[in-house]
Design a protein around this motif. Structure first.
Motif, mmCIF file in Angstrom:
data_model
loop_
_atom_site.group_PDB
_atom_site.id
_atom_site.type_symbol
_atom_site.label_atom_id
_atom_site.label_comp_id
_atom_site.label_asym_id
_atom_site.label_seq_id
_atom_site.Cartn_x
_atom_site.Cartn_y
_atom_site.Cartn_z
ATOM 1 N N LEU A 215 0.845 -1.187 0.000
ATOM 2 C CA LEU A 215 0.000 0.000 0.000
ATOM 3 C C LEU A 215 0.884 1.242 0.000
ATOM 4 O O LEU A 215 1.573 1.531 0.981
ATOM 5 N N PHE A 216 0.897 1.942 -1.147
ATOM 6 C CA PHE A 216 1.553 3.249 -1.217
ATOM 7 C C PHE A 216 0.585 4.227 -0.557
ATOM 8 O O PHE A 216 -0.387 4.665 -1.172
ATOM 9 N N ALA A 217 0.855 4.581 0.703
ATOM 10 C CA ALA A 217 -0.174 5.143 1.568
ATOM 11 C C ALA A 217 -0.180 6.658 1.653
ATOM 12 O O ALA A 217 -1.072 7.224 2.278
ATOM 13 N N GLY A 218 0.799 7.342 1.034
ATOM 14 C CA GLY A 218 0.835 8.790 1.142
ATOM 15 C C GLY A 218 0.807 9.230 2.589
ATOM 16 O O GLY A 218 1.483 8.654 3.455
ATOM 17 N N ASP A 219 -0.016 10.238 2.887
ATOM 18 C CA ASP A 219 -0.181 10.700 4.266
ATOM 19 C C ASP A 219 -1.446 10.144 4.907
ATOM 20 O O ASP A 219 -1.822 10.569 6.001
ATOM 21 N N HIS A 220 -2.111 9.206 4.237
ATOM 22 C CA HIS A 220 -3.371 8.683 4.768
ATOM 23 C C HIS A 220 -3.122 7.726 5.930
ATOM 24 O O HIS A 220 -3.770 7.844 6.985
ATOM 25 N N VAL A 221 -2.209 6.794 5.761
ATOM 26 C CA VAL A 221 -1.865 5.842 6.830
ATOM 27 C C VAL A 221 -0.378 6.010 7.115
ATOM 28 O O VAL A 221 0.471 5.552 6.338
ATOM 29 N N LEU A 222 -0.077 6.693 8.198
ATOM 30 C CA LEU A 222 1.310 6.924 8.610
ATOM 31 C C LEU A 222 1.614 6.064 9.826
ATOM 32 O O LEU A 222 0.795 5.977 10.750
ATOM 33 N N PRO A 223 2.781 5.414 9.877
ATOM 34 C CA PRO A 223 3.029 4.404 10.907
ATOM 35 C C PRO A 223 3.349 4.954 12.284
ATOM 36 O O PRO A 223 3.200 4.233 13.275
ATOM 37 N N THR A 224 3.806 6.206 12.393
ATOM 38 C CA THR A 224 4.248 6.715 13.689
ATOM 39 C C THR A 224 3.550 7.996 14.120
ATOM 40 O O THR A 224 3.717 8.426 15.259
ATOM 41 N N ILE A 225 2.810 8.628 13.240
ATOM 42 C CA ILE A 225 2.100 9.860 13.561
ATOM 43 C C ILE A 225 0.711 9.825 12.937
ATOM 44 O O ILE A 225 0.410 8.951 12.125
ATOM 45 N N THR A 226 -0.116 10.793 13.326
ATOM 46 C CA THR A 226 -1.427 10.938 12.700
ATOM 47 C C THR A 226 -1.379 12.144 11.769
ATOM 48 O O THR A 226 -0.867 13.199 12.146
ATOM 49 N N PRO A 227 -1.878 12.038 10.556
ATOM 50 C CA PRO A 227 -1.850 13.183 9.637
ATOM 51 C C PRO A 227 -2.755 14.305 10.121
ATOM 52 O O PRO A 227 -3.740 14.078 10.823
ATOM 53 N N SER A 228 -2.395 15.531 9.747
ATOM 54 C CA SER A 228 -3.212 16.683 10.120
ATOM 55 C C SER A 228 -4.573 16.594 9.440
ATOM 56 O O SER A 228 -4.696 16.120 8.311
ATOM 57 N N ILE A 229 -5.595 17.049 10.141
ATOM 58 C CA ILE A 229 -6.956 17.089 9.623
ATOM 59 C C ILE A 229 -7.486 18.513 9.818
ATOM 60 O O ILE A 229 -7.340 19.097 10.894
ATOM 61 N N GLY A 230 -8.105 19.060 8.796
ATOM 62 C CA GLY A 230 -8.660 20.401 8.892
ATOM 63 C C GLY A 230 -7.738 21.487 8.392
ATOM 64 O O GLY A 230 -8.121 22.659 8.337
ATOM 65 N N PHE A 231 -6.516 21.118 8.001
ATOM 66 C CA PHE A 231 -5.534 22.093 7.507
ATOM 67 C C PHE A 231 -5.594 22.107 5.985
ATOM 68 O O PHE A 231 -4.671 21.691 5.296
ATOM 69 N N THR A 232 -6.732 22.570 5.468
ATOM 70 C CA THR A 232 -6.969 22.541 4.025
ATOM 71 C C THR A 232 -7.757 23.782 3.623
ATOM 72 O O THR A 232 -8.703 24.176 4.310
ATOM 73 N N VAL A 233 -7.335 24.405 2.536
ATOM 74 C CA VAL A 233 -8.141 25.472 1.924
ATOM 75 C C VAL A 233 -8.354 25.137 0.455
ATOM 76 O O VAL A 233 -7.452 24.608 -0.184
ATOM 77 N N PRO A 234 -9.540 25.440 -0.075
ATOM 78 C CA PRO A 234 -10.724 25.860 0.670
ATOM 79 C C PRO A 234 -11.166 24.777 1.671
ATOM 80 O O PRO A 234 -10.946 23.583 1.420
#
Length: 358
Positions: A215-234
């Motif tokens: 699974l090339f997971a990008g920032d969706h599934v990170l093994p040691t941290i949780t990706p930021s949520i809500g930091f998006t515009v618009p």
């Protein structure tokens, strides 16, 4: 905050036997190499770019940040496995963030390689391109309004004092291919399932090679941290709800080895998705409990929550981290509203949330 027991700062990747960010073209499996590229002024240190070999040339999953040191290192690492920039035929970019997209679009246009990106990222690219399109300039930092709706007015003022540079047009060129919905992509003899996973960004994609268990997971599934949520515009209406639904979607795939954008190769997508879902359910419970004392903005609730893997108080975070925390907390509160556990009201001070009683 993270639910993983291994910190990103100390994580060793099994493909290299070294810290995951160590320079090199590390063999993940036959025909696939992981290439960590440096990130300036970023606690994550590096972003993993994956080079997939085919008889026709290379497909790269993500491209890195378009800075000279990253470009030079990518060129050296590709040379070490017998390739050059001219051998790149395609970039499959997971999402619009500059550490993933900008070097991909620069090299793609220079070397006539196809750049693919999720259609959900188009509003963000439109915004960035409007900043340099004649008189249609964006005034200031577009995240300031998001911070204000979270009630973080002082943080917005602090962010407004930061440097303001117009986006580099070369970094934010439109892709050659827009991805829409879930689809299969042939990469040489391989078949990748391009799976739309909104949440971290609206147009985020992961790429699953089920036959190889990857699974090339990008920032969706990170093994040691949780990706930021809500930091998006618009901004979007319910980014955390989108993210958790996307996690459930990836959980329905077979259990795969996680090839993340940040951090080491990890053995189980199922295990990590379960951790991420549990982490956010815990944060939702804490956010709802904070509303028991009365109506609150995202910024006010963020003050009452622990942050980072070390459970630091909000006041110990720097201005940037406080802003991110306020926006992410607002995303948790918005999901509570969607679940019927809270209500919200727009006010001059920001969106105010209240717990549903009874």
């Amino acid at each position: 905050m993270t639910s993983s027991t291994t910190s990103t700062a100390h994580a060793v990747s099994p493909d290299s036997g070294e810290h995951w960010s160590k320079e090199g073209a590390w063999r993940v499996t036959e025909g696939i190499h992981r290439i960590p590229l440096p990130l300036p002024m970023d606690g994550l240190k590096a972003v993993n770019v994956y080079a997939i070999e085919t008889d026709e040339g290379l497909t790269l999953v993500d491209g890195g940040w378009s800075i000279e040191v990253a470009r030079d290192l990518l060129e050296r690492c590709l040379r070490d496995i017998g390739y050059g920039f001219g051998d790149i035929r395609r970039f499959l970019v997971t999402h619009i963030h500059r550490d993933h997209y900008t070097l991909a679009t620069v090299l793609g246009h220079e070397y006539d390689a196809d750049v693919a990106l999720g259609i959900g990222e188009k509003p963000g690219l439109d915004l960035l391109n409007a900043a340099t399109d004649g008189g249609a300039e964006i005034e200031g930092n577009p995240f300031l309004d998001v911070l204000r709706t979270a009630g973080a007015h002082e943080i917005a003022e602090a962010w407004a004092q930061g440097p303001h540079e117009l986006p580099d047009p070369a970094w934010w060129q439109y892709p050659d291919t827009w991805l829409s919905g879930d689809q299969q992509i042939a990469v040489g003899a391989r078949t990748l399932d391009a799976v739309h996973t909104p949440g971290h960004t609206p147009g985020h994609y992961v790429y699953a090679e089920q036959a190889a268990g990857l699974l090339f997971a990008g920032d969706h599934v990170l093994p040691t941290i949780t990706p930021s949520i809500g930091f998006t515009v618009p901004p979007v209406a319910d980014p955390l709800g989108d993210f958790m639904a996307s996690l459930t979607k990836v959980r329905s795939l077979p259990d795969l080895t996680v090839l993340p954008a940040h951090g080491p190769v990890a053995p189980s997508s199922h295990a990590r998705v379960d951790e991420l879902l549990a982490h956010h359910e815990e944060r939702l419970e804490l956010s709802l409990a904070a509303l028991a004392a009365g109506p609150r903005t995202g910024h006010q609730v963020a003050h009452e929550l622990p942050w980072t893997r070390h459970d630091h108080p909000y006041d110990e975070l720097d201005d940037f981290a406080q802003g991110m925390a306020s926006m992410e907390t607002k995303a948790h509160l918005e999901l509570l509203v969607a679940r019927g556990q809270a209500t919200c009201e727009d006010t001059a001070g920001g969106v105010v949330f209240s717990a549903v009683t009874g």
